[in-house]
Design an enzyme around this catalytic site. Structure first.
Site, PDB file in Angstrom:
ATOM      1  N   LYS A 182      -7.256   3.490 -19.623  1.00  0.00           N
ATOM      2  CA  LYS A 182      -7.386   3.675 -21.166  1.00  0.00           C
ATOM      3  C   LYS A 182      -6.162   3.741 -22.234  1.00  0.00           C
ATOM      4  CE  LYS A 182     -11.440   4.943 -19.525  1.00  0.00           C
ATOM      5  NZ  LYS A 182     -11.425   5.014 -18.202  1.00  0.00           N
ATOM      6  N   TYR A 217     -15.041  14.626 -17.370  1.00  0.00           N
ATOM      7  CA  TYR A 217     -15.577  13.291 -17.234  1.00  0.00           C
ATOM      8  C   TYR A 217     -16.661  13.425 -16.130  1.00  0.00           C
ATOM      9  CZ  TYR A 217     -15.594   8.717 -15.783  1.00  0.00           C
ATOM     10  OH  TYR A 217     -16.096   7.243 -15.476  1.00  0.00           O
ATOM     11  N   ARG A 272       0.921  -1.183  -0.004  1.00  0.00           N
ATOM     12  CA  ARG A 272       0.053   0.095  -0.018  1.00  0.00           C
ATOM     13  C   ARG A 272       0.720   1.221   0.148  1.00  0.00           C
ATOM     14  NH1 ARG A 272      -2.108   2.423   4.125  1.00  0.00           N
ATOM     15  NH2 ARG A 272      -2.263   0.504   5.714  1.00  0.00           N
ATOM     16  N   ASP A 275      -5.999  16.526 -16.441  1.00  0.00           N
ATOM     17  CA  ASP A 275      -6.387  15.152 -17.017  1.00  0.00           C
ATOM     18  C   ASP A 275      -5.923  15.008 -18.232  1.00  0.00           C
ATOM     19  OD1 ASP A 275      -7.589  12.737 -17.866  1.00  0.00           O
ATOM     20  OD2 ASP A 275      -9.171  12.834 -16.250  1.00  0.00           O
TER      21      ASP A 275
HETATM   22  N1  PLP Z   1     -10.755  10.775 -16.757  1.00  0.00           N
HETATM   23  C1  PLP Z   1     -11.093  10.467 -17.742  1.00  0.00           C
HETATM   24  C2  PLP Z   1     -10.799  11.566 -18.960  1.00  0.00           C
HETATM   25  C3  PLP Z   1     -11.817   9.342 -18.053  1.00  0.00           C
HETATM   26  O1  PLP Z   1     -12.480   9.346 -19.341  1.00  0.00           O
HETATM   27  C4  PLP Z   1     -12.205   8.626 -17.050  1.00  0.00           C
HETATM   28  C5  PLP Z   1     -13.050   7.436 -17.458  1.00  0.00           C
HETATM   29  O2  PLP Z   1     -13.581   7.226 -18.429  1.00  0.00           O
HETATM   30  C6  PLP Z   1     -11.738   8.732 -15.835  1.00  0.00           C
HETATM   31  C7  PLP Z   1     -10.897   9.812 -15.597  1.00  0.00           C
HETATM   32  C8  PLP Z   1     -11.635   7.728 -14.803  1.00  0.00           C
HETATM   33  O3  PLP Z   1     -10.894   6.483 -14.960  1.00  0.00           O
HETATM   34  P1  PLP Z   1     -11.226   5.084 -14.485  1.00  0.00           P
HETATM   35  O4  PLP Z   1     -12.374   4.463 -15.193  1.00  0.00           O
HETATM   36  O5  PLP Z   1      -9.985   4.306 -14.751  1.00  0.00           O
HETATM   37  O6  PLP Z   1     -11.393   5.279 -12.823  1.00  0.00           O
END
Ligand code: PLP
Length: 411
Positions: free
Chosen positions: A224, A127, A74, A199
């Site tokens: 992704k 998101y 962890r 992000d």
């Molecule tokens: N940030 C973006 C731009 C996303 O598209 C997503 C999920 O689709 C996330 C964060 C969250 O990622 P996770 O599904 O791995 O928790």
């Protein structure tokens, strides 16, 4: 002599001070460690072990305050650290921190940097999960959030307050593909001493490195593009400033959103082909975007490489190597057409997520962005007929034939 016998008598295999003769029950829980001499594994070793043993009590005590030692996964694990270092190096940051998912990274950074009563400036189109965390912080912790377009530095300047704790942006917004003017917005935040969090999931470090454009922290849903094969959940944050890293790491270790080593290992494996995948995805997406624009069932297409994109000038500066693999399409027939279309595809799959080697289609208003009410959806640029296509690495003609037949059924 068997390997088990040799383990029982060799101090180097079972710890310096182990007794020389051990019973089977004990041997069963102390297998010999394989040491490789004269070569090294070409693939990243998977250190699935979560607990590390020490010979010195002082060294273990020191490991509790160090960010380098491994004593409990962890707090840190060699395979997970390899992933953190690999993404930090790609993004050009001082340190990386890995999380169990992209949302782990988003929440970890937001909760790690914010206290109750602070203020955040964030882009309108985000998101849905990130929007939900910001809404929760506002309702339960009194964090005030001001939403801005993400393209106008003066709007950001006007939104900043003495208690603003961070500016939150997405390089390419989900799902509208709007492109933030990172250098201009980060410059305004930087003048006010406000950290900028970006992000970068949609762009990946191959297309954009936000730290080079003034950001302080970069976030990825490693689920992704980084991992790329729909078989692992993960998130990574990369920090320009070691002090911000320490603050978020401290919070993350306590929160327990750590990455499992096998997930880190799968992500590292996927990352080795990231440059090939993303190049193909960008090329496929740009081609399909151009063809979709000319289709009568389509009211509008958004992809950063298209001349018609509202942020084309920013994309030319920020994303010179490609506009990413996501195409946002507005169908003439609205919500019903969107539903029919996502069910009609045959090569593509109706799935959430993106960045996969396979092409995925979905309807954001009813899925990834269901947390947004009608007003927030409209402000974010998501219409009832908006369909998000995450373009994969298949042959572009097979993809076009599939999209065309689905468009025919939906119109
Ligand atoms: N940030 C973006 C731009 C996303 O598209 C997503 C999920 O689709 C996330 C964060 C969250 O990622 P996770 O599904 O791995 O928790």
């Amino acid at each position: 002599m068997s390997h088990a016998d040799s383990a029982a008598t060799s101090p180097s295999l079972s710890g310096a001070s182990r007794p020389e003769t051990l019973r089977s029950e004990t041997l069963a829980v102390h297998p010999p460690h394989v040491e490789i001499r004269g070569s090294r594994p070409l693939g990243v070793p998977l250190h699935q072990g979560h607990v590390f043993a020490f010979d010195s009590a002082d060294a273990l005590a020191e490991a509790f305050t160090s960010t380098d030692a491994f004593m409990y996964s962890r707090h840190g694990n060699p395979t997970v650290r390899t992933l953190e270092d690999a993404v930090a190096r790609l993004e050009g940051g001082a340190a990386g921190l890995s999380f169990a998912s992209g949302m782990g990274a988003v929440s970890g950074v937001l909760h790690g940097l914010l206290g109750s009563g602070g203020h955040v400036v964030a882009q309108t189109c985000l998101y849905g999960g990130t929007y939900a965390v910001l809404t929760d912080l506002a309702t339960r912790w009194g964090v005030d959030v001001t939403y801005v377009s993400g393209t106008d530095p003066e709007e950001v300047r006007a939104a900043l307050r003495p208690e603003t704790r961070l500016l939150y942006l997405e390089t390419i917004a989900n799902p509208t593909t709007r492109v933030s003017d990172l250098p201009a917005l980060a410059a305004v935040a930087g003048e006010a001493g406000v950290p900028v969090v970006v992000d970068n999931t949609f762009a990946s470090p191959l297309l954009c490195r936000p730290l080079h454009h003034g950001a302080d922290i970069v976030i990825h849903s490693a689920t992704k593009y980084l991992a790329g094969h729909a078989d692992v959940l993960g998130g990574v944050a990369v920090f320009k400033d070691p002090e911000l890293f320490r603050r978020v790491r401290h919070h993350t270790v306590e929160q327990g959103a750590s990455t499992d080593p096998f997930a880190a290992w799968l992500t590292l494996r996927g990352m080795q082909t990231l440059s090939l995948r993303i190049a193909r995805q960008c090329a496929n997406a740009a081609e399909l975007g151009a063809r979709l624009e000319a289709h009568p069932a389509v009211a509008g297409v958004r992809h950063p490489a298209l001349a018609s994109h509202p942020d084309r000038a920013i994309a030319e500066r920020l994303l010179p190597d490609g506009g990413g693999g996501v195409v946002s399409v507005d169908l003439v027939g609205g919500r019903e057409a969107g539903r029919t279309f996502v069910e009609a595809v045959r090569v593509a799959s109706l799935s959430v997520s993106l960045g996969d080697v396979k092409t995925l289609v979905m309807h954001p208003a009813s899925t990834s962005h269901h947390q947004l009410d009608a007003e927030a959806l409209a402000a974010a640029g998501i219409g009832p007929g908006t369909v998000r296509i995450s373009v994969g690495i298949e042959h572009v003609e097979d993809l076009w034939a599939d999209l065309e037949q689905a468009l025919t059924k939906s119109s």
